[in-house]
Design a protein around this motif. Structure first.
Motif, PDB file in Angstrom:
ATOM      1  N   UNK A 183     -43.422 -18.203   9.778  1.00 23.37           N
ATOM      2  CA  UNK A 183     -44.700 -17.917   9.137  1.00 23.37           C
ATOM      3  C   UNK A 183     -45.064 -16.450   9.168  1.00 23.37           C
ATOM      4  N   UNK A 184     -44.154 -15.606   9.597  1.00 24.23           N
ATOM      5  CA  UNK A 184     -44.429 -14.178   9.672  1.00 24.23           C
ATOM      6  C   UNK A 184     -44.299 -13.529   8.294  1.00 24.23           C
ATOM      7  N   UNK A 185     -44.617 -12.250   8.213  1.00 24.55           N
ATOM      8  CA  UNK A 185     -44.482 -11.535   6.951  1.00 24.55           C
ATOM      9  C   UNK A 185     -43.009 -11.208   6.694  1.00 24.55           C
ATOM     10  N   UNK A 208     -21.886 -11.500  25.922  1.00 30.03           N
ATOM     11  CA  UNK A 208     -21.020 -12.592  25.486  1.00 30.03           C
ATOM     12  C   UNK A 208     -21.492 -13.179  24.161  1.00 30.03           C
ATOM     13  N   UNK A 209     -22.777 -13.094  23.901  1.00 27.92           N
ATOM     14  CA  UNK A 209     -23.345 -13.576  22.649  1.00 27.92           C
ATOM     15  C   UNK A 209     -24.134 -12.443  21.999  1.00 27.92           C
ATOM     16  N   UNK A 210     -24.353 -12.548  20.703  1.00 33.80           N
ATOM     17  CA  UNK A 210     -25.202 -11.585  20.016  1.00 33.80           C
ATOM     18  C   UNK A 210     -26.481 -12.282  19.590  1.00 33.80           C
ATOM     19  N   UNK A 211     -27.337 -11.560  18.914  1.00 36.70           N
ATOM     20  CA  UNK A 211     -28.637 -12.106  18.551  1.00 36.70           C
ATOM     21  C   UNK A 211     -28.495 -13.134  17.439  1.00 36.70           C
ATOM     22  N   UNK A 212     -28.930 -14.346  17.722  1.00 41.93           N
ATOM     23  CA  UNK A 212     -28.829 -15.424  16.746  1.00 41.93           C
ATOM     24  C   UNK A 212     -30.058 -15.449  15.850  1.00 41.93           C
ATOM     25  N   UNK A 213     -29.942 -16.167  14.757  1.00 43.88           N
ATOM     26  CA  UNK A 213     -31.094 -16.379  13.881  1.00 43.88           C
ATOM     27  C   UNK A 213     -32.211 -17.068  14.651  1.00 43.88           C
ATOM     28  N   UNK A 214     -31.838 -17.953  15.565  1.00 41.91           N
ATOM     29  CA  UNK A 214     -32.827 -18.686  16.359  1.00 41.91           C
ATOM     30  C   UNK A 214     -33.728 -17.754  17.156  1.00 41.91           C
ATOM     31  N   UNK A 215     -33.150 -16.716  17.796  1.00 41.50           N
ATOM     32  CA  UNK A 215     -33.983 -15.828  18.606  1.00 41.50           C
ATOM     33  C   UNK A 215     -34.848 -14.920  17.735  1.00 41.50           C
ATOM     34  N   UNK A 216     -34.384 -14.647  16.525  1.00 38.20           N
ATOM     35  CA  UNK A 216     -35.219 -13.861  15.610  1.00 38.20           C
ATOM     36  C   UNK A 216     -36.473 -14.647  15.219  1.00 38.20           C
ATOM     37  N   UNK A 217     -36.291 -15.929  15.013  1.00 38.97           N
ATOM     38  CA  UNK A 217     -37.436 -16.786  14.696  1.00 38.97           C
ATOM     39  C   UNK A 217     -38.403 -16.811  15.885  1.00 38.97           C
ATOM     40  N   UNK A 219     -38.840 -14.468  18.141  1.00 41.18           N
ATOM     41  CA  UNK A 219     -39.535 -13.170  18.199  1.00 41.18           C
ATOM     42  C   UNK A 219     -40.638 -13.101  17.145  1.00 41.18           C
ATOM     43  N   UNK A 220     -40.334 -13.587  15.951  1.00 42.18           N
ATOM     44  CA  UNK A 220     -41.331 -13.567  14.885  1.00 42.18           C
ATOM     45  C   UNK A 220     -42.530 -14.440  15.244  1.00 42.18           C
ATOM     46  N   UNK A 221     -42.272 -15.561  15.881  1.00 44.52           N
ATOM     47  CA  UNK A 221     -43.372 -16.445  16.280  1.00 44.52           C
ATOM     48  C   UNK A 221     -44.238 -15.786  17.350  1.00 44.52           C
ATOM     49  N   UNK A 222     -43.622 -14.986  18.213  1.00 45.30           N
ATOM     50  CA  UNK A 222     -44.412 -14.259  19.212  1.00 45.30           C
ATOM     51  C   UNK A 222     -45.345 -13.251  18.541  1.00 45.30           C
ATOM     52  N   UNK A 223     -44.859 -12.635  17.472  1.00 44.72           N
ATOM     53  CA  UNK A 223     -45.744 -11.688  16.767  1.00 44.72           C
ATOM     54  C   UNK A 223     -46.903 -12.435  16.109  1.00 44.72           C
ATOM     55  N   UNK A 224     -46.655 -13.653  15.663  1.00 45.51           N
ATOM     56  CA  UNK A 224     -47.726 -14.448  15.071  1.00 45.51           C
ATOM     57  C   UNK A 224     -48.772 -14.835  16.112  1.00 45.51           C
ATOM     58  N   UNK A 225     -48.360 -14.833  17.389  1.00 44.94           N
ATOM     59  CA  UNK A 225     -49.305 -15.113  18.476  1.00 44.94           C
ATOM     60  C   UNK A 225     -50.017 -13.852  18.947  1.00 44.94           C
TER      61      UNK A 225
END
Length: 261
Positions: A183-185, A208-217, A219-225
């Motif tokens: 729901x972010x911009x 061992x892992x890189x940034x997934x689409x899941x963690x981007x979502x 982070x975006x939800x945290x900005x919405x909060x």
């Protein structure tokens, strides 16, 4: 199963391949990095096909009994209780074994007669063999870049399945996914995706892992909060990636470059 289709944005021919495999009663192997959409894809396919979905998160201690079933004491009586795989076979559900290579190999062998022309599940403790009900589909997934040589699918298991490869989507598609899911911009989503792409290009030990689409979502939800974007990215993207201080410092430099205060 909900009436609303789970959000999934196709990036190739994966939906056509899955539905063709389902129509021919063939099991499916999903390969790709963590958080790239494999689970959401299966949820969307189950919705499209009108089948219930039973998901099992595989782990080191997963036994055959965990999948097939066991006798339990209830009220002083011994009663057989089906495991998730058996329930799916009986009811014609889609059974999704997430990160299947985490399970012991002696456990996954039980999948072989289900994954070939027999479509059967032997239940030794009951002395019977179940034939999969119409609509049953076996789907397994794993992350080939994360597994060690000691944790891999046996060739005899792989060659029973139709393989679909996943990767992180293109920039435009990923921006759309993050926007729709959080729901972010679009601007915030674009900034997060470009930061993630920079991390994915890093070639340093300690990640061992890189940034997934899941963690981007996330982070975006945290900005919405109400959290500022750099703080949200630090909490949802950078912090979970590594405990190595040197690597953490490198990621902090990238964060300051791509998401300045």
């Amino acid at each position: 199963m909900t009436s609303e289709r789970p959000y999934y944005q196709p990036v190739g021919n994966e939906e056509r391949v899955f539905k063709a495999a389902y129509a021919q009663q063939l099991p499916v192997l999903l390969k790709g990095p963590t958080g790239c959409g494999k689970t959401r894809f299966v949820e969307a396919m189950a919705h499209d096909l009108g089948r219930p979905l039973i998901t099992v998160a595989c782990h080191d201690d997963l036994t055959t009994a965990d999948l097939v079933g066991r006798y339990l004491l209830r009220g002083g009586d011994t009663e057989w209780v089906d495991g998730p795989l058996t329930r799916a076979v009986r009811t014609g559900a889609i059974c999704y074994l997430d990160e299947v290579v985490e399970a012991r190999q002696d456990t996954t062998v039980v999948l072989h007669p289900l994954a070939d022309h027999r479509r059967e599940l032997p239940i030794e403790r009951l002395g019977e063999t179940l034939t999969a009900a119409p609509g049953f589909c076996l789907v397994v997934s794993y992350n080939p870049g994360y597994q060690s040589v000691l944790k891999d699918l046996k060739d005899s298991t792989r060659q029973r399945m139709v393989g679909i490869e996943f990767d992180y989507p293109s920039e435009e598609v990923e921006i759309g996914i993050v926007t729709a899911e959080s729901g972010t911009s679009r601007q915030v989503a674009a900034d997060l995706v470009r930061f993630a792409q920079a991390i994915r290009r890093l070639d340093v030990p300690g990640i061992r892992e890189v940034s997934s689409t899941r963690v981007l979502i996330a982070a975006a939800r945290l900005t919405e909060a109400g959290l500022p974007l750099p703080e949200a990215a630090q909490a949802a993207i950078v912090a979970p990636l590594t405990d190595d201080r040197a690597v953490g410092a490198r990621l902090a430099e990238l964060l300051a470059l791509y998401l300045p205060d």
